[in-house]
Motif scaffolding. Structure first.
Motif, mmCIF file in Angstrom:
data_model
loop_
_atom_site.group_PDB
_atom_site.id
_atom_site.type_symbol
_atom_site.label_atom_id
_atom_site.label_comp_id
_atom_site.label_asym_id
_atom_site.label_seq_id
_atom_site.Cartn_x
_atom_site.Cartn_y
_atom_site.Cartn_z
ATOM 1 N N ARG A 127 -37.540 -11.933 -13.283
ATOM 2 C CA ARG A 127 -37.467 -12.583 -11.988
ATOM 3 C C ARG A 127 -38.415 -13.784 -11.942
ATOM 4 O O ARG A 127 -39.597 -13.694 -12.254
ATOM 5 C CB ARG A 127 -37.856 -11.602 -10.890
ATOM 6 N N GLY A 128 -37.777 -14.926 -11.612
ATOM 7 C CA GLY A 128 -38.531 -16.188 -11.561
ATOM 8 C C GLY A 128 -38.706 -16.822 -12.924
ATOM 9 O O GLY A 128 -39.381 -17.860 -13.045
ATOM 10 N N GLY A 129 -38.109 -16.232 -13.981
ATOM 11 C CA GLY A 129 -38.260 -16.776 -15.327
ATOM 12 C C GLY A 129 -37.115 -17.709 -15.724
ATOM 13 O O GLY A 129 -36.303 -18.158 -14.907
ATOM 14 N N ALA A 130 -37.040 -17.985 -17.026
ATOM 15 C CA ALA A 130 -36.044 -18.927 -17.561
ATOM 16 C C ALA A 130 -34.657 -18.284 -17.618
ATOM 17 O O ALA A 130 -34.496 -17.061 -17.624
ATOM 18 C CB ALA A 130 -36.467 -19.386 -18.952
ATOM 19 N N ALA A 131 -33.657 -19.156 -17.644
ATOM 20 C CA ALA A 131 -32.268 -18.713 -17.737
ATOM 21 C C ALA A 131 -31.934 -18.337 -19.185
ATOM 22 O O ALA A 131 -32.565 -18.813 -20.136
ATOM 23 C CB ALA A 131 -31.342 -19.801 -17.233
ATOM 24 N N ARG A 132 -30.928 -17.516 -19.336
ATOM 25 C CA ARG A 132 -30.418 -17.127 -20.656
ATOM 26 C C ARG A 132 -28.950 -17.549 -20.746
ATOM 27 O O ARG A 132 -28.185 -17.410 -19.782
ATOM 28 C CB ARG A 132 -30.537 -15.612 -20.865
ATOM 29 N N GLU A 133 -28.580 -18.067 -21.913
ATOM 30 C CA GLU A 133 -27.212 -18.571 -22.100
ATOM 31 C C GLU A 133 -26.309 -17.492 -22.704
ATOM 32 O O GLU A 133 -26.764 -16.591 -23.417
ATOM 33 C CB GLU A 133 -27.211 -19.801 -23.002
ATOM 34 N N PHE A 134 -25.012 -17.654 -22.454
ATOM 35 C CA PHE A 134 -23.991 -16.829 -23.095
ATOM 36 C C PHE A 134 -22.711 -17.651 -23.176
ATOM 37 O O PHE A 134 -22.556 -18.686 -22.500
ATOM 38 C CB PHE A 134 -23.770 -15.512 -22.344
ATOM 39 N N ALA A 135 -21.793 -17.209 -24.020
ATOM 40 C CA ALA A 135 -20.536 -17.930 -24.247
ATOM 41 C C ALA A 135 -19.357 -17.001 -23.996
ATOM 42 O O ALA A 135 -19.413 -15.801 -24.291
ATOM 43 C CB ALA A 135 -20.487 -18.485 -25.664
ATOM 44 N N VAL A 136 -18.303 -17.580 -23.467
ATOM 45 C CA VAL A 136 -17.046 -16.865 -23.228
ATOM 46 C C VAL A 136 -15.947 -17.579 -24.010
ATOM 47 O O VAL A 136 -15.754 -18.792 -23.832
ATOM 48 C CB VAL A 136 -16.709 -16.813 -21.730
ATOM 49 N N THR A 137 -15.249 -16.842 -24.878
ATOM 50 C CA THR A 137 -14.216 -17.429 -25.732
ATOM 51 C C THR A 137 -12.853 -16.856 -25.364
ATOM 52 O O THR A 137 -12.676 -15.637 -25.306
ATOM 53 C CB THR A 137 -14.511 -17.149 -27.215
ATOM 54 N N LEU A 138 -11.903 -17.755 -25.129
ATOM 55 C CA LEU A 138 -10.520 -17.382 -24.832
ATOM 56 C C LEU A 138 -9.677 -17.662 -26.074
ATOM 57 O O LEU A 138 -9.753 -18.755 -26.652
ATOM 58 C CB LEU A 138 -9.966 -18.174 -23.651
ATOM 59 N N ALA A 139 -8.899 -16.691 -26.506
ATOM 60 C CA ALA A 139 -8.006 -16.834 -27.670
ATOM 61 C C ALA A 139 -6.582 -16.563 -27.206
ATOM 62 O O ALA A 139 -6.236 -15.439 -26.820
ATOM 63 C CB ALA A 139 -8.402 -15.876 -28.781
ATOM 64 N N ILE A 219 -27.316 -17.827 -16.977
ATOM 65 C CA ILE A 219 -27.659 -17.078 -15.774
ATOM 66 C C ILE A 219 -29.183 -16.960 -15.677
ATOM 67 O O ILE A 219 -29.863 -16.771 -16.686
ATOM 68 C CB ILE A 219 -26.981 -15.686 -15.762
ATOM 69 N N ARG A 220 -29.683 -17.067 -14.429
ATOM 70 C CA ARG A 220 -31.124 -16.994 -14.185
ATOM 71 C C ARG A 220 -31.372 -16.036 -13.033
ATOM 72 O O ARG A 220 -30.602 -16.000 -12.057
ATOM 73 C CB ARG A 220 -31.642 -18.391 -13.854
ATOM 74 N N ALA A 221 -32.440 -15.286 -13.116
ATOM 75 C CA ALA A 221 -32.829 -14.364 -12.041
ATOM 76 C C ALA A 221 -33.873 -15.041 -11.154
ATOM 77 O O ALA A 221 -34.943 -15.437 -11.655
ATOM 78 C CB ALA A 221 -33.377 -13.057 -12.613
ATOM 79 N N GLY A 222 -33.507 -15.182 -9.884
ATOM 80 C CA GLY A 222 -34.443 -15.829 -8.954
ATOM 81 C C GLY A 222 -35.685 -14.976 -8.738
ATOM 82 O O GLY A 222 -35.735 -13.784 -9.097
ATOM 83 N N ALA A 223 -36.677 -15.604 -8.095
ATOM 84 C CA ALA A 223 -37.934 -14.892 -7.843
ATOM 85 C C ALA A 223 -37.737 -13.723 -6.893
ATOM 86 O O ALA A 223 -38.420 -12.688 -6.999
ATOM 87 C CB ALA A 223 -38.986 -15.866 -7.290
ATOM 88 N N GLU A 224 -36.808 -13.844 -5.962
ATOM 89 C CA GLU A 224 -36.536 -12.780 -5.015
ATOM 90 C C GLU A 224 -35.249 -12.061 -5.402
ATOM 91 O O GLU A 224 -34.255 -12.682 -5.787
ATOM 92 C CB GLU A 224 -36.402 -13.342 -3.595
ATOM 93 N N GLY A 225 -35.257 -10.762 -5.279
ATOM 94 C CA GLY A 225 -34.079 -9.975 -5.567
ATOM 95 C C GLY A 225 -34.418 -8.637 -6.187
ATOM 96 O O GLY A 225 -35.549 -8.403 -6.625
ATOM 97 N N PRO A 226 -33.463 -7.723 -6.218
ATOM 98 C CA PRO A 226 -33.731 -6.387 -6.754
ATOM 99 C C PRO A 226 -33.888 -6.428 -8.266
ATOM 100 O O PRO A 226 -33.528 -7.390 -8.941
ATOM 101 C CB PRO A 226 -32.488 -5.604 -6.328
ATOM 102 N N ILE A 227 -34.404 -5.349 -8.778
ATOM 103 C CA ILE A 227 -34.525 -5.198 -10.222
ATOM 104 C C ILE A 227 -33.589 -4.071 -10.663
ATOM 105 O O ILE A 227 -33.231 -3.197 -9.869
ATOM 106 C CB ILE A 227 -35.982 -4.912 -10.642
ATOM 107 N N GLY A 228 -33.234 -4.106 -11.916
ATOM 108 C CA GLY A 228 -32.317 -3.106 -12.453
ATOM 109 C C GLY A 228 -31.305 -3.757 -13.383
ATOM 110 O O GLY A 228 -31.436 -4.917 -13.788
ATOM 111 N N SER A 229 -30.279 -3.000 -13.742
ATOM 112 C CA SER A 229 -29.274 -3.469 -14.694
ATOM 113 C C SER A 229 -27.884 -3.152 -14.174
ATOM 114 O O SER A 229 -27.626 -2.037 -13.686
ATOM 115 C CB SER A 229 -29.470 -2.822 -16.065
ATOM 116 N N LEU A 230 -26.993 -4.126 -14.291
ATOM 117 C CA LEU A 230 -25.605 -3.964 -13.883
ATOM 118 C C LEU A 230 -24.714 -4.763 -14.838
ATOM 119 O O LEU A 230 -25.159 -5.761 -15.429
ATOM 120 C CB LEU A 230 -25.388 -4.462 -12.448
#
Length: 264
Positions: A127-139, A219-230
């Motif tokens: 929370r409040g840190g850097a964003a992480r990248e990911f890629a989506v590939t359509l075939a 995607i980046r997690a803002g400083a405010e918001g819940p914690i957990g995994s989904l």
């Protein structure tokens, strides 16, 4: 008288000796004529050489001359006049038969549109840190081409830490990189426990049959918001599908990525 008698005896003895000499000469002459008669030697025809020795008999061999002359003048047959071994029968070369006709190629098995997502290092966010990248590939499969495909994202609601309302998008910010300009632009992240139907979406880009397209997101997690995994649900929507289309026709491909948020 005595002299006349001896004379008569001598004449008779001389006649007798002459007669005996004549008989002896006649006998010797006959014997000499018999010895001088030419002797004819008949040679049996030589047997043909075996097949294995045919090559050895290729050079002619002259016969030795006879000891006595032949009265007829016929030459003695030589070894070269012997009949040669019969040559081997010519080998017949088999004519290769035409190869069988190749069977008609089988039609390719039908393949459909697929989607995959990859996030090197995962999407473990602070929370409040850097964003992480990911890629989506359509075939695209070999069944059909698409005129408008859109990648959409959805996440269920997270449990908040306090009594206040949750920030929009569970406190996450989602962006897509514009391939033409390289600028990151905001993308909607729908947070709900239901599924939005395909006919409520618009836009998208075409995808040819058997073509591939990769889109980059972060995607980046803002400083405010819940914690957990989904799970972050990723769906590929055919925005040109009619409202009556089935769920598989309206959303032909889907996948997901796990997203976690924690405090630093």
């Amino acid at each position: 008288m005595a002299a006349q008698g001896w004379s008569t005896v001598r004449r008779r003895t001389a006649r007798a000796g002459a007669a005996a000499g004549a008989v002896l000469l006649l006998a010797v002459g006959c014997a000499t004529q018999e010895d001088q008669r030419p002797t004819v030697v008949q040679e049996a025809p030589s047997a043909p050489p075996p097949a294995s020795a045919a090559s050895a008999a290729s050079a002619p061999v002259s016969a030795a001359p006879s000891a006595s002359p032949s009265p007829t003048g016929t030459a003695t047959p030589s070894a070269s006049a012997a009949p040669s071994a019969p040559s081997a029968a010519p080998t017949r070369t088999a004519t290769p038969s035409a190869p069988p006709a190749s069977p008609a190629p089988r039609p390719a098995a039908p393949t459909r549109l697929t989607v995959s997502a990859a996030a090197p290092g995962g999407l473990d966010l602070v929370r409040g840190g850097a964003a992480r990248e990911f890629a989506v590939t359509l075939a695209g499969g070999n069944v059909r081409a698409y005129t408008a495909l859109k990648v959409v994202f959805q996440m269920e609601m997270m449990i908040g830490e306090g009594p206040g309302p949750l920030p929009a998008g569970n406190g996450f910010v989602l962006e897509r990189r514009d391939p033409s300009s390289g600028v990151w632009r905001p993308v909607e992240l729908r947070v709900a426990n239901d599924v939005q139907p395909h006919f409520l979406f618009s836009g998208g880009a075409p995808l040819a049959r058997e073509a591939t397209r990769t889109e980059r997101f972060r995607i980046r997690a803002g400083a405010e918001g819940p914690i957990g995994s989904l799970p972050l649900m990723i769906r590929v929507v055919d925005t040109t599908a009619p409202p009556s289309a089935s769920a598989e026709q309206g959303v032909p491909a889907r996948t997901s990525l796990a997203v976690a948020a924690r405090r630093a």
